[in-house]
Design a protein around this motif. Structure first.
Motif, short mmCIF file in Angstrom:
data_model
loop_
_atom_site.label_atom_id
_atom_site.label_comp_id
_atom_site.label_asym_id
_atom_site.label_seq_id
_atom_site.Cartn_x
_atom_site.Cartn_y
_atom_site.Cartn_z
N ASN A 178 41.57 33.06 40.37
CA ASN A 178 41.42 31.86 39.41
C ASN A 178 40.37 31.06 40.27
OD1 ASN A 178 42.68 31.76 36.71
ND2 ASN A 178 44.40 32.75 38.03
N VAL A 179 40.68 30.61 41.62
CA VAL A 179 39.84 29.66 42.02
C VAL A 179 38.36 30.18 41.94
CG1 VAL A 179 39.44 28.71 44.57
CG2 VAL A 179 41.79 28.85 43.46
N ALA A 180 38.14 31.27 42.51
CA ALA A 180 37.03 32.09 42.41
C ALA A 180 36.21 32.40 41.23
CB ALA A 180 37.00 33.26 43.47
N LEU A 181 37.07 32.01 40.18
CA LEU A 181 36.79 32.51 38.96
C LEU A 181 35.22 32.25 38.52
CD1 LEU A 181 37.48 34.07 36.14
CD2 LEU A 181 38.40 31.55 35.50
N GLY A 182 34.46 30.90 38.75
CA GLY A 182 33.42 30.66 38.51
C GLY A 182 32.26 31.58 38.91
N ASP A 183 32.17 31.99 40.15
CA ASP A 183 31.54 33.09 40.61
C ASP A 183 31.47 34.33 39.70
OD1 ASP A 183 30.32 31.64 42.49
OD2 ASP A 183 31.52 32.27 44.22
N THR A 184 32.86 34.72 39.53
CA THR A 184 33.02 35.99 38.68
C THR A 184 32.28 35.92 37.42
OG1 THR A 184 35.01 36.43 40.01
CG2 THR A 184 34.82 37.65 37.78
N LEU A 185 32.62 34.84 36.62
CA LEU A 185 32.13 34.63 35.25
C LEU A 185 30.68 34.61 35.41
CD1 LEU A 185 34.40 31.89 33.72
CD2 LEU A 185 34.29 34.37 33.20
N ARG A 186 29.98 34.25 36.53
CA ARG A 186 28.40 34.13 36.59
C ARG A 186 27.87 35.52 37.01
NH1 ARG A 186 30.09 29.37 39.24
NH2 ARG A 186 29.91 27.51 37.76
N GLY A 187 28.64 36.22 37.27
CA GLY A 187 28.33 37.96 37.70
C GLY A 187 28.06 37.92 39.07
N ARG A 188 28.61 36.95 39.71
CA ARG A 188 28.13 37.00 41.29
C ARG A 188 29.47 37.57 42.08
NH1 ARG A 188 26.65 30.50 41.72
NH2 ARG A 188 24.80 30.72 40.20
N GLN A 189 29.26 38.11 43.25
CA GLN A 189 30.23 38.50 44.06
C GLN A 189 31.06 37.07 44.47
OE1 GLN A 189 31.20 41.38 44.80
NE2 GLN A 189 32.98 41.01 45.92
#
Length: 244
Positions: free
Chosen positions: A93-104
């Motif tokens: 959840n903390v790393a969600l921004g990267d995930t939503l942007r398609g980044r590792q």
């Protein structure tokens, strides 16, 4: 170099047929926390949403950063609800921004953010396994993970109990120091603890009015006599504005 400030010019905002905001020009200092207060429906959240790009800017309005860079793309948002995805771990959840942007996702950095908000060891926990205060700390970690110079906060601590709110105020003041923070709250004491500048939205339609803040670094102690005196005066100001 510190975070830039904001120039906001609003000729007025009408939603439907309701005139929510009057015309005003507002300069928000960089690297400081500016707090918006006002009665329900006074336009606090509307102003925050205009800055965030969640509402269309009215004709003649303008928003710019003092360093001439873009505003959009450099904003982080923290809401009243933690908005954690229930099927993801705290870390994810903390790393969600990267995930939503398609980044590792940078999970090492996410772990550092989790530790910064005092949740080390709970990285694999699901949101349902966390208390309300822990969930809001996770939301704060997610906000920090974005690493944006502008941070918009819409009553982020209002859903938790008073002692937890107090601790979250201390935590956010420390971790968001140096960023340009625009915080909406209904809590005068929260405003006085955290604000470098307080603006009360009042009138019909509403415009921001500056309110004096006590001296001293934030977070100011809740028991400080100057804070308590200012709290009483601010409550009276808000009550008078709502009755007008």
């Amino acid at each position: 170099m510190g975070a830039p400030g904001l120039h906001i010019r609003i000729p007025g905002l009408t939603i439907g047929t309701w005139p929510v905001l009057g015309g005003f020009a507002l300069d928000i200092a960089g690297g400081q926390t500016t707090v918006l207060l006002g009665s329900s429906g006074s336009g606090k959240s509307s102003l925050l949403r205009l800055v965030a790009g969640l509402l269309p800017m009215p004709a003649g309005a303008s928003l710019s950063a003092t360093d001439s860079g873009p505003v959009q793309g450099r904003l982080a948002w923290m809401a009243q609800q933690d908005l954690l995805l229930p099927w993801l771990s705290l870390l994810r959840n903390v790393a969600l921004g990267d995930t939503l942007r398609g980044r590792q996702p940078d999970l090492d950095r996410a772990r550092a953010m989790v530790a910064a908000v005092g949740l080390a060891g709970r990285e694999d926990a699901l949101p349902a396994q966390l208390s309300g205060g822990m969930r809001q700390r996770a939301a704060l970690a997610r906000t920090l993970m974005e690493d944006r110079p502008f941070v918009l906060m819409d009553e982020p601590f209002s859903a938790v109990d008073a002692p937890t709110r107090h601790r979250l105020q201390d935590l956010s003041a420390r971790l968001l120091a140096g960023r340009t923070v625009l915080l909406v709250t209904h809590d005068p004491l929260e405003a006085l603890r955290l604000a470098d500048r307080i603006l009360v939205l009042g009138g019909a339609p509403a415009v921001p009015q500056d309110i004096a803040v006590p001296a001293g670094a934030t977070p100011r102690p809740a028991h400080d006599p100057a804070v308590l005196t200012a709290q009483a005066a601010l409550l009276e100001h808000l009550a008078a504005a709502e009755a007008a």
